[in-house]
Design an enzyme around this catalytic site. Structure first.
Site, PDB file in Angstrom:
ATOM      1  N   HIS A   1       0.834  -1.209   0.000  1.00 46.23           N
ATOM      2  CA  HIS A   1       0.000   0.000   0.000  1.00 46.23           C
ATOM      3  C   HIS A   1       0.863   1.251   0.000  1.00 46.23           C
ATOM      4  O   HIS A   1       1.901   1.302   0.651  1.00 46.23           O
ATOM      5  CB  HIS A   1      -0.964  -0.002   1.191  1.00 46.23           C
ATOM      6  CG  HIS A   1      -0.311   0.110   2.535  1.00 46.23           C
ATOM      7  ND1 HIS A   1      -0.069   1.321   3.157  1.00 46.23           N
ATOM      8  CD2 HIS A   1       0.145  -0.843   3.386  1.00 46.23           C
ATOM      9  CE1 HIS A   1       0.489   1.114   4.330  1.00 46.23           C
ATOM     10  NE2 HIS A   1       0.641  -0.182   4.498  1.00 46.23           N
TER      11      HIS A   1
ATOM     12  N   ASP B   1       6.480   1.729   6.491  1.00 41.90           N
ATOM     13  CA  ASP B   1       5.074   1.346   6.391  1.00 41.90           C
ATOM     14  C   ASP B   1       4.360   2.278   5.411  1.00 41.90           C
ATOM     15  O   ASP B   1       3.835   3.304   5.808  1.00 41.90           O
ATOM     16  CB  ASP B   1       4.432   1.423   7.773  1.00 41.90           C
ATOM     17  CG  ASP B   1       2.972   1.006   7.771  1.00 41.90           C
ATOM     18  OD1 ASP B   1       2.563   0.290   6.837  1.00 41.90           O
ATOM     19  OD2 ASP B   1       2.249   1.407   8.696  1.00 41.90           O
TER      20      ASP B   1
ATOM     21  N   GLU C   1      -4.853   1.580   3.054  1.00 40.82           N
ATOM     22  CA  GLU C   1      -4.750   0.376   3.878  1.00 40.82           C
ATOM     23  C   GLU C   1      -4.847   0.706   5.353  1.00 40.82           C
ATOM     24  O   GLU C   1      -5.376  -0.076   6.152  1.00 40.82           O
ATOM     25  CB  GLU C   1      -3.422  -0.327   3.584  1.00 40.82           C
ATOM     26  CG  GLU C   1      -3.215  -1.640   4.340  1.00 40.82           C
ATOM     27  CD  GLU C   1      -2.500  -1.465   5.683  1.00 40.82           C
ATOM     28  OE1 GLU C   1      -2.378  -2.458   6.417  1.00 40.82           O
ATOM     29  OE2 GLU C   1      -2.070  -0.335   6.002  1.00 40.82           O
ATOM     30  N   GLU C   2      -4.329   1.870   5.736  1.00 35.75           N
ATOM     31  CA  GLU C   2      -4.137   2.192   7.145  1.00 35.75           C
ATOM     32  C   GLU C   2      -5.434   2.268   7.942  1.00 35.75           C
ATOM     33  O   GLU C   2      -5.447   1.982   9.134  1.00 35.75           O
ATOM     34  CB  GLU C   2      -3.378   3.518   7.285  1.00 35.75           C
ATOM     35  CG  GLU C   2      -1.956   3.502   6.739  1.00 35.75           C
ATOM     36  CD  GLU C   2      -1.023   2.630   7.569  1.00 35.75           C
ATOM     37  OE1 GLU C   2      -1.471   2.096   8.609  1.00 35.75           O
ATOM     38  OE2 GLU C   2       0.144   2.473   7.178  1.00 35.75           O
TER      39      GLU C   2
ATOM     40  N   GLU D   1       4.558  -5.589   3.795  1.00 37.09           N
ATOM     41  CA  GLU D   1       4.022  -4.693   4.818  1.00 37.09           C
ATOM     42  C   GLU D   1       5.140  -4.210   5.732  1.00 37.09           C
ATOM     43  O   GLU D   1       6.277  -4.695   5.657  1.00 37.09           O
ATOM     44  CB  GLU D   1       2.939  -5.450   5.614  1.00 37.09           C
ATOM     45  CG  GLU D   1       2.164  -4.645   6.629  1.00 37.09           C
ATOM     46  CD  GLU D   1       1.541  -3.399   6.059  1.00 37.09           C
ATOM     47  OE1 GLU D   1       2.226  -2.357   6.101  1.00 37.09           O
ATOM     48  OE2 GLU D   1       0.394  -3.434   5.583  1.00 37.09           O
TER      49      GLU D   1
ATOM     50  N   HIS E   1       4.461   4.312  12.725  1.00 32.72           N
ATOM     51  CA  HIS E   1       3.389   5.312  12.624  1.00 32.72           C
ATOM     52  C   HIS E   1       3.764   6.668  13.212  1.00 32.72           C
ATOM     53  O   HIS E   1       2.881   7.459  13.547  1.00 32.72           O
ATOM     54  CB  HIS E   1       2.098   4.805  13.293  1.00 32.72           C
ATOM     55  CG  HIS E   1       1.334   3.854  12.419  1.00 32.72           C
ATOM     56  ND1 HIS E   1       0.115   3.317  12.785  1.00 32.72           N
ATOM     57  CD2 HIS E   1       1.608   3.325  11.198  1.00 32.72           C
ATOM     58  CE1 HIS E   1      -0.323   2.512  11.836  1.00 32.72           C
ATOM     59  NE2 HIS E   1       0.579   2.501  10.857  1.00 32.72           N
TER      60      HIS E   1
END
Length: 1016
Positions: free
Chosen positions: A191, A203, A238-239, A264, A337
């Site tokens: 993604h 990510d 995706e998140e 991922e 994140h």
């Protein structure tokens, strides 16, 4: 004369003379025996071997030190990116890596969530890059969802509420057509969106860069067309719901796909680990990659829901029904994140590890017909290949077997080991009768083990967790070493204390190490029975595929035990020998007078010094017995059986436990900041690793010397002191806080509230109270405890967001127009309504439904959602659907997703719909939504039991809608005046003024939310 002679013979002087003569004879005999021993003394080399491998304190201590050091080094090297991964030397691969690294730098230029303009930048960059690469090849094509051909509406799985999601997809798809069209396709997916607070380099920028690397490889000159079709899915969003993957399931190309590789990043750099696989049939092909790294321990964690975050793997497996693997970066989660997930914090080797393994896996699956392609014609093969996979890796060596095969191995070992052991025990105790095991021998290890574990549990949860509960975040390894050393010391004291108390007990020291080895193997035998039983019934939610180390630990202990039993069964010992010599080489260490080591005895002999009367060889015996037993024990001291048992059991057991524990704790320790349950789990895992790591050493703990004991004491003391002194949060292991700025238009149109989420008991309050805006305005900080050890702290702020340059009032951010109220006031009719939501520069809104009778209803009253296409919409007071209401019956509408002839997206759920999430690609296009819900008399069973008729009222059946919209754009709204137009200045403040041990992440789909309540 005769009497005189007789009296003289019995005189004291005569008796003394006889005693002296006898003593002289015994001394002479003793000297001859010693001389005989010394004359047969081996050469220097053999004496050196005996000194190293003889069962002596020094030898055992040396072995222990070597084992610990070797274990630490080997595990570090195996898991090290620098040591285990080499950059490519092949020109093509080097070029691909360089290009992919450049792509990664471009992708990670700015934050790019679905709710930001940065997302469009990344999408456009990828589209241009893909177009450039596929222009080189005749067998590669692409498709772009941005033409609105793949918009979807679907139900989102959630245990707490029923949510329906509308999503407009802009996935980028590439199809590398295979030469054999009969083969099912392989999907490779990643993604390209990030979260609002992160640059998304790991990510999932590295996953996207790897996809570009694969495309670059197959579009290069000299690379043949693959046999199998390969589809690359560059998916979005995706998140916050795995929406890009869900959207792909509705694309025509998905029908070709049977296998997948999902890329991922749930960490930030390091090595990419094989998280999980759908089954053995597909996982086994991962052993062909050049740098395999993975363990089914993570698979067990995911399948048992210990890891709360999810990946697109879930969609492809559960919703798509296809088979594949999940390859991802897994640590550290406190950077995951956050803004630290940036290009400056990763290594190009990390990218190459994922890219090279992806290339290898794709190549091996796409270049041939694999056995999975023919499973429809081979049911037996299909059954085996669809089993859960058990896998692990070490130094780029990959091991994988199906669950049934491990169950078979376990059952075989569980049966065979006792069948071999029992006859040997019968021979030893019934026929040879050369091994005495009493009650004390049998219970001292279980007693010591239980007491040590109880004390360790108290120290872990009542001391460490109470004093410094977040310490595992930065120093889980320090806690493991502290508990490990404490556990060894406790068992050392308990075992030798029991020996000291019962030192006169016959046979107390008779091969203690073998007794402990047998008892340890029995413990593993019981645990393996339980694990095998559960593995034979393995399923999602009750997964045990990560417990494979148990069989290895059991086998190692069993081999050591069998070796000892075989030795005793072949040993020839007479009963007289047993009566006179019940002591054994393993003496208690707390009695120096009675328990000297063999090395000192040998030294006395070789030096010619007199033999000490307190020798351990035979207490209260004659000097001839002392000499005989001394020489006998010296010969016993040269026995190497202990070293064989040690080498078989301890090094491999330590390596297995430490490697498994290191992977597990390094992947999970940061989740201590996510919940109280996670904290308890991590402390339990730390304790488990410490105990399991120490157990292999316990049979040999009787022979460790003061040096090792001192070292263990120092490790424990230093570790215990660090519990009081060491901070759980630092720049490398930051405190992770989650941010969202909320504007509730029902409460205020000029004041916003900053909400910060974190763990209760963390330094979060101190961090927030030090912010300049709070100190200047004297605003209070309100903190409320949430479930599972979490805390929400809020404060009002004058730092207003600048989400759109044309907006000057908060009310302009969210305007809800009620286009239509209920189409009928008939009490048994279907109630309906329609609204339009106007929000500038926005892509995501969430609607939550309630009703005036919501608290009395067991489920939401909303049954149907309609999302209109504005270009098809025709406003009419008589129509909610594109057909007459009188013609529409709820029963005629199919449950689930459908579209009408005007393109309206419709979703029906008879169980009720609690929430609706709207995701659109246009920045300024309004949301246009309709609803159907049940009136009170239709939906409530209680009405049937009421004696009085409650009159129908419109207000009683109004549908309440809480509308909340999210923005994720960072940076500046106006580049000409950056200092005044920062989009989210409140977020900029926490980033700028927080200590370096704090990292910030988003709490919601955006960093700013604006909400408003309406009724229809």
């Amino acid at each position: 004369m005769a009497e005189t002679e007789s009296g003289t013979g019995n005189s004291p002087s005569h008796r003394l003379s006889e005693t002296s003569n006898a003593s002289g004879n015994r001394s002479h005999q003793q000297s001859k025996q010693i001389a005989s021993y010394k004359s047969s003394k081996p050469n220097v080399f053999i004496r050196f071997i005996r000194a190293i491998f003889g069962y002596r304190k020094t030898s055992v201590t040396l072995f222990v030190f070597i084992t610990i050091i070797a274990t630490l080094i080997l595990v570090e090297l195996s898991n090290s990116l620098d040591f285990s991964v080499k950059l490519p030397t092949n020109n093509l691969e080097r070029t691909i890596l360089d290009n992919s690294w450049l792509d990664l730098q471009k992708i990670g230029k700015e934050e790019h969530p679905y709710t930001s303009k940065g997302n469009d930048y990344v999408h456009d960059y990828l589209e241009a890059k893909i177009t450039e690469l596929i222009g080189k090849s005749l067998f590669i094509e692409c498709d772009n969802d941005v033409n609105y051909t793949n918009n979807i509406i679907f139900k989102t799985e959630n245990d707490l509420y029923n949510q329906v999601t509308y999503y407009e997809s802009n996935n980028l798809l590439v199809r590398i057509n295979g030469s054999d069209s009969s083969l099912p396709a392989l999907l490779v997916s990643a993604h390209f969106d990030s979260v609002p607070s992160s640059f998304g380099v790991t990510d999932d920028g590295m996953g996207i860069a790897s996809l570009l690397g694969i495309l670059n490889y197959y579009s290069s000159d000299g690379i043949d067309q693959p046999m199998r079709t390969i589809i690359l899915n560059f998916n979005n969003n995706e998140e916050f719901g795995l929406m890009g993957a869900t959207s792909f399931l509705h694309h025509p190309w998905f029908k070709q796909v049977r296998y997948f590789l999902n890329l991922e990043g749930t960490g930030a750099g390091g090595k990419a680990v094989l998280f999980r696989g759908t089954d053995y049939g597909i996982v086994k092909y991962f052993k062909h990659v050049r740098y395999p790294f993975g363990t089914s321990l993570f698979q067990q964690g995911f399948n048992n829901h210990l890891i709360h975050s999810e990946t697109d793997y879930k969609i492809y497996k559960e919703n798509g029904g296809i088979r594949g693997i999940d390859l991802a970066f897994y640590k550290p989660r406190d950077i995951y994140h956050t803004a630290s997930d940036s290009i400056k914090n990763i290594d190009i080797k990390s990218l190459w590890h994922m890219l090279s393994n992806s290339l290898d896996f794709v190549e091996i699956v796409s270049s041939q017909r694999i056995d999975l392609d023919d499973e429809d014609t081979s049911p037996e093969s299909d059954e085996k290949s669809r089993e859960f996979a058990i896998f692990s890796s070490f130094f780029n060596w990959f091991f994988v077997i199906p669950a049934s095969q491990l169950v078979l191995i376990n059952v075989t070992c569980l049966a065979v080991i006792p069948l071999i052991s029992l006859p040997l025990l019968v021979i030893i105790f019934n026929y040879k009768k050369n091994w005495h095991i009493g009650f004390i021998n049998a219970i001292k290890f279980p007693v010591s083990l239980v007491l040590s574990i109880c004390i360790l549990n108290i120290i872990t949860h009542n001391v460490i967790a109470s004093i410094n509960e977040f310490l595992p975040n930065s120093s889980y390894d320090s806690i493991v070493s502290t508990l490990y050393s404490l556990f060894l010391l406790l068992n050392y004291l308990f075992l030798n204390g029991i020996n000291f108390i019962f030192k006169g007990y016959k046979g107390l020291y008779h091969d203690e190490k073998l007794i402990l080895i047998i008892q340890t193997s029995f413990i593993y035998w019981v645990l393996l029975i339980v694990s095998t039983n559960k593995l034979s019934k393995n399923k999602i939610g009750n997964d045990h595929t990560g417990e494979f180390p148990l069989i290895m630990l059991f086998l190692l202990q069993s081999i050591g035990a069998l070796f000892g039993l075989f030795s005793w069964s072949f040993k020839k010992t007479t009963p007289d020998e047993l009566r006179n010599n019940d002591d054994e080489a393993c003496q208690a260490l707390l009695s120096r007078e009675e328990h000297n080591n063999y090395g000192s005895n040998e030294a006395e002999l070789e030096s010619g010094e007199p033999i000490s009367s307190n020798s351990s060889v035979s207490l209260n015996s004659s000097s001839s017995q002392v000499t005989n037993n001394l020489v006998k024990n010296l010969r016993k001291s040269f026995s190497y059986d202990w070293s064989i048992q040690y080498v078989v059991i301890v090094p491999l057991s330590s390596l297995i436990v430490y490697n498994t524990g290191s992977l597990l704790l390094s992947g999970l320790n940061k989740s201590i900041q996510e919940s109280l349950n996670a904290e308890k789990l991590i402390f339990d895992l730390i304790q488990l690793v410490a105990v399991t790591l120490a157990i292999p050493f316990l049979p040999f703990i009787f022979k460790i010397n003061r040096l090792l004991v001192t070292a263990l004491v120092l490790v424990f003391c230093s570790g215990f002191i660090s519990i009081f002194l060491k901070s759980p949060f630092d720049q490398l292991n930051p405190l992770k806080l989650r941010f969202v700025q909320s504007i509730n238009l029902d409460e205020s149109s000029d004041i916003s509230v900053v909400n910060v989420f974190g763990r209760y008991g963390s330094p979060m309050n101190n961090v927030l109270l030090d912010l300049p805006s709070l100190k200047e305005t004297n605003e209070s900080l309100e903190c409320n405890n949430l479930q599972d050890g979490m805390q929400l702290c809020s404060y009002k702020t004058l730092l207003s967001p600048n989400l759109s340059p044309d907006v000057t009032d908060f009310n302009d951010y969210l305007d809800v127009q009620v286009l239509k109220n209920s189409s009928s006031d008939y009490p048994y009719g279907l109630l309906s309504g329609e609204i339009k939501i106007n929000v500038p520069e926005n892509r995501v809104c969430r609607l939550s439904f309630n009703n005036s009778n919501f608290e009395n209803s067991k489920q939401s009253l909303v049954r149907t959602i309609l999302v209109y296409e504005d270009n098809n919409y025709e406003n009419s007071s008589n129509k909610l659907f594109p057909f007459e209401v009188s013609e529409f019956q709820l029963a005629n509408l199919p449950e689930g997703f459908s579209r009408d002839k005007k393109g309206t997206y419709i979703y029906k759920n008879l169980n009720g719909i609690d929430k609706l999430e709207l995701n659109k690609l246009s920045w300024d296009k309004p949301y246009h939504v309709g609803f159907q819900w049940m009136p009170k008399f239709v939906d409530s069973v209680s009405a049937e039991n009421e004696n009085t008729n409650v009159p129908y009222t419109t207000d009683f059946n109004n549908l309440g809608i809480q509308v909340e919209c999210f923005w994720g754009n960072l940076g500046y709204a106006n580049n000409e005046n950056k200092s005044e137009d920062e989009r989210i200045p409140a977020y900029g403040e926490v980033l700028h003024y927080s200590p370096n041990y704090v990292s910030w992440a988003n709490k919601e789909s955006g960093l700013v939310s604006v909400s408003k309540y309406v009724e229809i």
